[in-house]
Design a protein around this motif. Sequence first.
Motif, short mmCIF file in Angstrom:
data_model
loop_
_atom_site.label_atom_id
_atom_site.label_comp_id
_atom_site.label_asym_id
_atom_site.label_seq_id
_atom_site.Cartn_x
_atom_site.Cartn_y
_atom_site.Cartn_z
N LEU A 124 0.83 -1.22 0.00
CA LEU A 124 0.00 0.00 0.00
C LEU A 124 0.86 1.26 0.00
O LEU A 124 0.38 2.36 -0.31
N LYS A 125 2.14 1.10 0.39
CA LYS A 125 3.07 2.22 0.50
C LYS A 125 2.58 3.27 1.50
O LYS A 125 2.69 4.47 1.28
N ARG A 126 2.05 2.79 2.61
CA ARG A 126 1.55 3.69 3.66
C ARG A 126 1.88 3.12 5.04
O ARG A 126 1.92 1.91 5.22
N CYS A 139 -13.93 0.06 -5.54
CA CYS A 139 -13.12 0.50 -4.42
C CYS A 139 -11.68 0.03 -4.56
O CYS A 139 -11.34 -1.09 -4.17
N ILE A 140 -10.84 0.86 -5.11
CA ILE A 140 -9.40 0.59 -5.16
C ILE A 140 -8.87 0.80 -3.74
O ILE A 140 -9.11 1.84 -3.12
N GLY A 149 -5.95 1.35 -2.43
CA GLY A 149 -5.04 2.47 -2.17
C GLY A 149 -5.79 3.79 -2.03
O GLY A 149 -5.35 4.69 -1.31
N GLU A 150 -6.92 3.91 -2.71
CA GLU A 150 -7.73 5.12 -2.56
C GLU A 150 -8.47 5.10 -1.23
O GLU A 150 -8.58 6.14 -0.55
N LEU A 151 -8.98 3.94 -0.84
CA LEU A 151 -9.67 3.85 0.46
C LEU A 151 -8.69 4.20 1.58
O LEU A 151 -9.02 4.96 2.49
N GLY A 198 -6.25 6.05 1.34
CA GLY A 198 -5.97 7.49 1.23
C GLY A 198 -7.19 8.33 1.62
O GLY A 198 -7.21 9.54 1.41
N ARG A 208 -9.99 8.52 0.23
CA ARG A 208 -10.69 9.08 -0.92
C ARG A 208 -12.15 8.61 -0.87
O ARG A 208 -12.43 7.50 -0.42
N GLN A 209 -13.05 9.43 -1.38
CA GLN A 209 -14.47 9.08 -1.41
C GLN A 209 -14.71 7.77 -2.15
O GLN A 209 -14.27 7.61 -3.30
N SER A 210 -15.40 6.84 -1.48
CA SER A 210 -15.66 5.53 -2.07
C SER A 210 -17.07 5.07 -1.70
O SER A 210 -17.52 5.32 -0.58
N VAL A 267 -14.13 1.06 -12.58
CA VAL A 267 -12.89 1.29 -11.83
C VAL A 267 -11.85 0.20 -12.15
O VAL A 267 -10.66 0.48 -12.21
N ALA A 304 -9.95 0.84 -15.30
CA ALA A 304 -9.03 1.98 -15.28
C ALA A 304 -7.57 1.53 -15.18
O ALA A 304 -6.66 2.34 -15.35
N ASP A 326 -1.85 11.50 -4.11
CA ASP A 326 -1.23 11.61 -2.78
C ASP A 326 0.11 10.86 -2.73
O ASP A 326 0.57 10.33 -3.74
N ALA A 354 1.03 8.09 -1.73
CA ALA A 354 1.05 6.67 -2.08
C ALA A 354 0.45 6.41 -3.46
O ALA A 354 0.22 5.27 -3.83
N ALA A 382 -2.58 7.56 -4.74
CA ALA A 382 -4.04 7.40 -4.85
C ALA A 382 -4.66 8.49 -5.71
O ALA A 382 -4.45 9.68 -5.48
N LEU A 383 -5.45 8.07 -6.69
CA LEU A 383 -6.24 8.98 -7.52
C LEU A 383 -7.66 9.05 -6.95
O LEU A 383 -7.85 8.80 -5.76
N MET A 384 -8.64 9.37 -7.79
CA MET A 384 -10.03 9.36 -7.35
C MET A 384 -10.91 8.57 -8.31
O MET A 384 -12.01 8.98 -8.66
N HIS A 385 -10.41 7.39 -8.70
CA HIS A 385 -11.20 6.52 -9.57
C HIS A 385 -12.45 5.99 -8.86
O HIS A 385 -13.46 5.75 -9.49
N ASN A 386 -12.35 5.76 -7.55
CA ASN A 386 -13.51 5.25 -6.81
C ASN A 386 -14.68 6.23 -6.92
O ASN A 386 -15.82 5.83 -7.14
N LEU A 387 -14.37 7.50 -6.75
CA LEU A 387 -15.41 8.54 -6.84
C LEU A 387 -15.98 8.61 -8.26
O LEU A 387 -17.20 8.66 -8.45
N ALA A 389 -16.12 6.30 -10.44
CA ALA A 389 -16.92 5.09 -10.71
C ALA A 389 -18.27 5.15 -10.01
O ALA A 389 -19.28 4.69 -10.56
N LEU A 431 -23.04 12.18 -1.79
CA LEU A 431 -23.00 10.77 -2.22
C LEU A 431 -24.03 9.93 -1.47
O LEU A 431 -24.53 8.94 -2.01
#
Lengths: 348, 348
Positions: free
Chosen positions: A50-52, A145-146, A148-150, A152, A154-156, A265, A268, B219, B221, B223-228, B230, B344
């Motif tokens: 995850l690099k976190r 739900c990727i 790495g975004e969760l 981070g 990020r909205q999921s 997703v 992508a 960010d 690590a 992270a983009l915003m593909h979850n959002l 999608a 959301l």
Amino acid sequence: MKVAIVGAGLMGTGIAWPLSDNNHEIRLVGTHLDKHIIKSCKEQNYHPRLKRFLPDRVTPYYVEEIEQALDGVDFLVSGVNSLGAHWIGKTISPYLLDGQKIIAVTKGLEASSEGELLILPDILYSELSKSIRDKVSLAAIGGPCIAGELAGRRQSCVVFASRDIETAKFLAKAFRTDYYHIWPSSDLLSLEVSVGMKNAYAMAVGMAQGALEKAGGVDEAGALMHNLAAAIFAQGCTEISRVLTAIGADPSFAYKLPGAGDLFVTSAGGRSVTLGKLLAKGHSYAEAQEIMKGETLEAVYIVQQMAQILSAKRTNTAINKGSIPLMEHLIEVITEGKSLDINLDAFF
Amino acid sequence: MKVAIVGAGLMGTGIAWPLSDNNHEIRLVGTHLDKHIIKSCKEQNYHPRLKRFLPDRVTPYYVEEIEQALDGVDFLVSGVNSLGAHWIGKTISPYLLDGQKIIAVTKGLEASSEGELLILPDILYSELSKSIRDKVSLAAIGGPCIAGELAGRRQSCVVFASRDIETAKFLAKAFRTDYYHIWPSSDLLSLEVSVGMKNAYAMAVGMAQGALEKAGGVDEAGALMHNLAAAIFAQGCTEISRVLTAIGADPSFAYKLPGAGDLFVTSAGGRSVTLGKLLAKGHSYAEAQEIMKGETLEAVYIVQQMAQILSAKRTNTAINKGSIPLMEHLIEVITEGKSLDINLDAFF
């Protein structure tokens, strides 16, 4: 509450963020494949994939320490991938208590030895000891739900499904944050089939990129192959809806979070897309497999399962030959070694 | 056969490639907005927006030469955008002959003065003179098809719809090539509503990119915003299905070529996505409009039409308040100047 996550890969660990933000105590148990991850987590509190750095309230455990990790937890998360459903059922069974809930990030379906379509929570159930299996509640997560975004924050948006809607609601409450939005559902079958099949179709969407490279890339006026990718995308959604209808599930999942959303997703990027690109560039499946050696290919797994389901004397499905032509061709490519040659005119 | 295309923009001209490859004689008529394009086509046989030389058998005409261009054609193509449906009806009406077929790349819907939902072929019909309107057949094209890719002979899959299925089949035969795949349909209403609404939802998908930029980009690590993106994509498909259901059309279009397919390709880039990015980065609609001055914003047009349809005493729709929350918020942003703030939790 106390929570154990079994499986410390990307998604198993990513789910720790909303749990941590809700002040739960989290025990993260690596499988035998996660040794190096748990080592890094124990020594540096850092997840190398995850690099976190891990969030607060997470304690890492090796698989050998699972008894201690599972002791007294309020619920469990199965964080393994599709291929780990049997293993995790066997592994956690001895430690389960009456009334515990188990939610899986594992998603998908499998063919029984008779070619019956089974969803993964039922595989997990079948591996639990008879004395406990009907005393626990199973649920699964699906939707775009990727991990790495969760992680981070990020909205999921996802669906938590369980045949027992109260279990889905209980777990949704435990996980829900201002960035992790959850819709409880009692339709576990539609969820699992949608999110399982999407891996195969993401591979197919990736084929448009490979076809573009094979054709020499962007042309003199800048044309890509988005039209082809979009047609394959729509066919994927259509085939998901047809399979859902054929098994008596809800075809509308095809245009919701676990269908179109999750396919969007997954298309992508990632391993399924990479495999599709390789196949479309002209590699046989055997060659592509060699190039991607060591990677877990969930797209291949689902195609293999669908091959068995379609070829068997089916007991619980009514998927007509010719009704899912894209999947049928993916089966030829993956399981019979045929060359990729998508017949768009067989679509829709 | 002899074909006239009226409207020499990207899609109007792009459609000339399959027609040319099928050996039809093509007359390409620019509108008053296409003067520079027709000039370039006449002088150099080159289309400056498509960045391509015209294919064989295409003769360009200025709008002043339309009578000559339309003389003796077997069928017509309306190549204008959503905003040109009234104009083209009025313009071609005097030259139409009994039995002619007209197919529009124009797609979408419009609110009548009473807020009734009208589809664009019906607008075109309403502008034809009474003596001819019931003697011609109307059809429309929908599905994921970027004009530049069609002109590059990239694989593309679309639906030709007409209330008269024989018209759809006749035209499909005239246009079909080994790269332009066509499915005839008699469901003109479902097609038009799906492909019209998708422009607004592609703008919304673009908002995820703007939100990412506003949040400082990728960010630490990756992270983009593909979850959002999608989740918004799936909500767009869901809202299309709900509107289709509410107007008595076919909700399954939401996961087929004109729904999920067309939304997928439109979300890959273009003006609608750019507008969504600007709004999500914090610009008001007025500011975004200023930045994009001179561009035709079909996403805005559809949101404005939906605003009128939703606010009117509806005569032919039963779209419940709250059932399409994303569209309702886009209406607030575009027509009321509110700040973008997508909820959301109101989705699905």
